[in-house]
Design an enzyme around this catalytic site. Structure first.
Site, mmCIF file in Angstrom:
data_model
loop_
_atom_site.group_PDB
_atom_site.id
_atom_site.type_symbol
_atom_site.label_atom_id
_atom_site.label_comp_id
_atom_site.label_asym_id
_atom_site.label_seq_id
_atom_site.Cartn_x
_atom_site.Cartn_y
_atom_site.Cartn_z
ATOM 1 N N LYS A 1 0.716 -13.743 6.018
ATOM 2 C CA LYS A 1 1.012 -14.771 5.006
ATOM 3 C C LYS A 1 2.478 -15.181 5.177
ATOM 4 O O LYS A 1 3.252 -15.191 4.205
ATOM 5 C CB LYS A 1 0.773 -14.208 3.601
ATOM 6 C CG LYS A 1 -0.668 -14.108 3.200
ATOM 7 C CD LYS A 1 -1.317 -15.451 2.912
ATOM 8 C CE LYS A 1 -0.806 -16.080 1.638
ATOM 9 N NZ LYS A 1 -1.462 -17.389 1.393
ATOM 10 N N ASP B 1 -7.012 -4.661 4.516
ATOM 11 C CA ASP B 1 -7.956 -4.107 3.542
ATOM 12 C C ASP B 1 -8.991 -5.165 3.164
ATOM 13 O O ASP B 1 -10.202 -4.943 3.231
ATOM 14 C CB ASP B 1 -7.154 -3.670 2.312
ATOM 15 C CG ASP B 1 -8.002 -2.889 1.332
ATOM 16 O OD1 ASP B 1 -9.030 -2.324 1.746
ATOM 17 O OD2 ASP B 1 -7.631 -2.838 0.142
ATOM 18 N N ASP C 1 -5.419 -16.412 4.361
ATOM 19 C CA ASP C 1 -6.466 -17.088 3.574
ATOM 20 C C ASP C 1 -7.317 -17.985 4.470
ATOM 21 O O ASP C 1 -8.536 -18.062 4.311
ATOM 22 C CB ASP C 1 -5.877 -17.876 2.390
ATOM 23 C CG ASP C 1 -4.586 -18.579 2.729
ATOM 24 O OD1 ASP C 1 -3.706 -17.944 3.327
ATOM 25 O OD2 ASP C 1 -4.459 -19.774 2.423
ATOM 26 N N TYR D 1 0.795 -1.216 0.000
ATOM 27 C CA TYR D 1 0.000 0.000 0.000
ATOM 28 C C TYR D 1 0.838 1.281 0.000
ATOM 29 O O TYR D 1 0.330 2.354 -0.242
ATOM 30 C CB TYR D 1 -0.879 0.020 1.246
ATOM 31 C CG TYR D 1 -2.332 -0.139 0.941
ATOM 32 C CD1 TYR D 1 -2.855 -1.389 0.679
ATOM 33 C CD2 TYR D 1 -3.180 0.952 0.917
ATOM 34 C CE1 TYR D 1 -4.193 -1.551 0.408
ATOM 35 C CE2 TYR D 1 -4.513 0.801 0.636
ATOM 36 C CZ TYR D 1 -5.016 -0.447 0.394
ATOM 37 O OH TYR D 1 -6.334 -0.592 0.131
#
Ligand code: NAD
Length: 420
Positions: free
Chosen positions: A233, A311, A287, A165
């Protein structure tokens, strides 16, 4: 001469009444008439901001019978700022937020050709509002896709200043992009970048990670929350996302060693029974977390994560309990809390007195909680819940619900006030 020594305004007149919130060593000191700088917002901001003020003023009056009240002071950004002061983001607005430590805003449209990627991003960057905090829970009567939306009660702490970002990227085929590609190939031995690839950089630092996780744990402590989950992640991006996970645990287990335990300690040392006053710190892969919020929401409370994961997860979680239209939010650091409606300007409905003021009202509820006016916050929420439960709602909720009666924005606000 203003009554606020140190408040140096270039274009705005200072507030005519009220007192400033003071930030001292012990935290915020809240006067009985605190000044609350507010930005009306573009598009539907003109509809929802007066509705929000009406509801909040009524709740504060109901709670404190005139002994306390919020002193609204309008500051400017977006279209009206450009018209009145020649800039979409006048410096005085930033000065005001720094001086008064608080503010609330309606949505802002992105100006064309003024050098800002987005006004919202500009506020966050200039004021270093490093945390985007989004509490998400279901309000009874709101149509939701989840089977048991009442199990959702989570607060997301999203890091606001780093990650992909940060906007460090180069366009495919351009000379700067090829320069970066060649540097990575020739100097760093990177082999798997295609000739025509665009390139982006993902900075994640221990300092920025630690301050967001620290804020999340402090929040959990102050609000008697049972767990903080680090979402990442790390399985794929070992040093950036993996760093987030590692530094997050470091904060928990070094700075909050007396109150934080890991999931493993919960099983081995406490036989699965969470001791009173302890917070379980755990981590989940992003995920998998997107599944967990749908399948086992009751197991999660406070979540902390880097920018991009935050986000996706914020919006997915808000959708699971009935959508973004009602989600409140705040961008903050250790000195300033800037509350906002999380939706955009909905230009199609602007000025029609049609939009749902719920997101901004719930953001104002967070503001009331932030300054410790919990009674007024509770009155606002229960009146809004009752209004929604009764099925008299704005168009966006009415169209999803059988038998609902559609009313406009100001009438919805008035009904909430009547229901207090
Ligand atoms: P949007 O949130 O304005 O609209 C998305 C959909 O939700 C539309 O169908 C809209 O009608 C509906 N909607 C939004 N708010 C609503 C409300 N209060 N009541 C009922 N329905 C509502 O998103 P967008 O169309 O992608 O963006 C429009 C503008 O808003 C753009 O200029 C964008 O940059 C800006 N924006 C600002 C913010 C912010 O200020 N925080 C956030 C997102 C987008």
């Amino acid at each position: 001469m203003s009554f606020f020594p140190g408040l140096e305004l270039k274009q705005y007149l200072p507030p005519k009444r009220g007192d400033a919130i003071i930030l001292g060593k012990e935290g915020l000191s809240i006067p009985e008439e605190p000044i609350i700088p507010y930005i009306e917002g573009d598009g539907v901001g003109k509809d929802i901001t007066p509705a929000m003020k009406h509801v909040v003023d009524a709740a504060v009056y109901k709670a404190y019978g005139g002994k306390k009240r919020l002193i609204w002071w309008e500051i400017y950004a977006g279209e009206n700022a450009l018209e009145l002061f020649g800039s979409s983001l006048p410096e005085d607005s930033l000065t005001a937020l720094k001086f008064f430590h608080i503010g609330i805003k309606g949505p802002l449209s992105t100006p064309v050709g003024e050098g800002f990627r987005s006004l919202n991003v500009a506020f966050r960057q200039v004021l270093d509002l490093y945390a985007c905090v989004r509490p998400v829970r279901w309000l009874e009567g709101v149509p939701a896709p989840l089977k048991r939306p009442q199990d959702v009660d989570m607060v997301i702490f999203r890091e606001n200043t780093e990650d992909l970002y940060a906007g460090i990227e180069w366009e495919s085929g351009t000379s700067p992009c090829m320069k970066v590609r060649d540097f990575l190939r020739n100097e760093m031995g990177v082999r798997n970048i295609r000739d025509d690839a665009a390139i982006g950089i993902k900075p994640i630092s221990p300092s920025a990670t630690k301050r967001i996780v620290r804020m999340a744990i402090r929040y959990a402590l102050e609000h008697n929350r049972t767990s903080v989950t680090l979402v990442h992640k790390a399985n794929i991006m070992k040093f950036t996302e993996g760093g987030f996970r590692k530094w997050g645990y470091e904060v928990a287990l070094q700075e909050f060693a007396d109150v934080c335990i890991t999931e493993e300690q919960l099983t081995t040392d406490f036989l699965g029974v969470q001791p009173k006053g302890k917070i379980v710190v755990k981590d989940r892969i992003a995920d998998s977390m997107l599944q967990q919020i749908l399948l086992r929401p009751a197991e999660y409370s406070v979540l902390a994560m880097a920018n991009l994961n935050g986000d996706y997860l914020s919006d997915a979680l808000a959708a699971s309990v009935g959508g973004l239209g009602l989600a409140p939010g705040v961008n903050m650091n250790d000195e300033i809390a800037f509350f906002e409606a999380t939706h955009g300007t909905a230009p199609k409905h602007a000025g029609l007195d049609k939009a749902n003021p719920g997101s901004l009202i719930l953001s104002a509820v967070l503001l009331l909680e932030h300054i410790g006016w919990k009674e007024a916050a509770a009155i606002s929420v229960s009146a809004m819940e009752r209004t929604i439960r009764e099925g008299t709602v704005t168009y966006d909720l009415a169209r999803q619900r059988d038998g609902a009666k559609e009313i406009n924005c100001s009438a919805f606000a008035q009904l909430i006030v009547n229901n207090m």
